[in-house]
Write an enzyme that holds these catalytic residues in place. Sequence first.
Site, PDB file in Angstrom:
ATOM      1  N   CYS A 136       0.823  -1.204   0.000  1.00 36.64           N
ATOM      2  CA  CYS A 136       0.000   0.000   0.000  1.00 36.64           C
ATOM      3  C   CYS A 136       0.862   1.261   0.000  1.00 36.64           C
ATOM      4  O   CYS A 136       1.353   1.689   1.054  1.00 36.64           O
ATOM      5  CB  CYS A 136      -0.926   0.005   1.216  1.00 36.64           C
ATOM      6  SG  CYS A 136      -1.889   1.509   1.331  1.00 36.64           S
ATOM      7  N   CYS A 139      -0.432   4.122   2.120  1.00 40.54           N
ATOM      8  CA  CYS A 139      -0.256   3.965   3.572  1.00 40.54           C
ATOM      9  C   CYS A 139       1.196   4.233   3.961  1.00 40.54           C
ATOM     10  O   CYS A 139       1.462   4.867   4.974  1.00 40.54           O
ATOM     11  CB  CYS A 139      -0.569   2.541   4.027  1.00 40.54           C
ATOM     12  SG  CYS A 139      -2.046   1.845   3.347  1.00 40.54           S
ATOM     13  N   ASP A 140       2.121   3.715   3.191  1.00 43.55           N
ATOM     14  CA  ASP A 140       3.519   3.654   3.642  1.00 43.55           C
ATOM     15  C   ASP A 140       4.489   4.526   2.849  1.00 43.55           C
ATOM     16  O   ASP A 140       5.660   4.631   3.219  1.00 43.55           O
ATOM     17  CB  ASP A 140       3.996   2.191   3.586  1.00 43.55           C
ATOM     18  CG  ASP A 140       3.140   1.286   4.459  1.00 43.55           C
ATOM     19  OD1 ASP A 140       2.670   1.771   5.505  1.00 43.55           O
ATOM     20  OD2 ASP A 140       2.921   0.126   4.098  1.00 43.55           O
TER      21      ASP A 140
END
Length: 313
Positions: A136, A139-140
């Site tokens: 992701c 997300c990261d």
Amino acid sequence: MNTVKTRCLIIGSGPAGFTAAIYTSRANLQPILFEGMQPGGQLTITTEIENFPGYPEGVTGTEMMDQLKAQAVRFGADVRPDTITSIDLSARPFIAMTDQDTRVEADTVIIATGASAKYLGLPDEEKYRGMGVSACATCDGFFYRKHPVAVVGGGDTACEEALYLSTLAKEVYLIVRKDHLRASKVMQRRVLDTANIKVLFNTNTLGLFGEDGVEGAHLVRHKGTDKEELFDIAIDGFFLAIGHHPNTALFEPAITLDHMGYIKTAPDSTATNIPGVFAAGDVADPKYRQAITAAGMGCKAAIDVERFLLEQE
Ligand code: NDP
């Protein structure tokens, strides 16, 4: 243990689940929707959604899911954060248990559990999970500002992730196993036109290396041919974007799946092989897998539930 009864249990909180909740609550079926481990579903880990009708300027996944949830709650849907951990579909009412020890007795069930990211299956993915390996980018990606990273895959997701990362990272390698991208033309063009994305065609990943986290990847170009070439790239982040698999484990073996593992529904219907159990969204759709088609299937499932209950009465 606390027991609740409902005319319609909805499992999953992506566009399919929330649309089903909007329709069933407006039909006065007082649905209970369990959000599960990823409230809002896959859209909450995507970037901007530009192709959902009604948002001419685009919308973030989280914002859209918050709005869908608010719309369902407005009509009386009971939205709960629990995860369903087991379900007995052998007799009606169907009996489900949640991770908060709630027992749910349901006259009908709409399965809208979606799909999850696939991994390559390399031992190093496990070794470095959370230490440089991610599925992701939104997300990261933040953790890799000004660092080199790689994205694996050649579809729309991989291109989207690579483009997103290109705004943060120093350099993005896009590792593509074929000699072409599968993504839509517009995404291909954007990727190829971005200066800090380097597309590595005909390339596979053999492994990752690094002391306390990912420091690089071992790659092979033209694997298995006389042009085969081994090489390494220095990266700090390794992002998977090679597709998804449907989340069906909870319902096996009771629910019939197709040859690709997606829930099989009757032609022109969301009905599964079990009367009273319906499926909507990515868990039952190997073909379109879009937010708008998932929402459409959620609507169909709700209408199918309503008609099923009417027939029973
Ligand atoms: P896709 O199935 O379309 O693409 C998967 C990609 O991963 C392919 O390039 C595939 O390679 C590659 N791949 C699969 N397995 C491996 C492996 N073991 N090793 C290396 N590469 C591998 O999945 P997506 O998630 O990209 O897209 C799913 C659907 O969602 C599509 O219909 C897509 O159009 C849609 N989508 C739309 C978006 C939008 O419109 N904004 C955004 C994101 C997705 P190969 O080509 O060789 O099979």
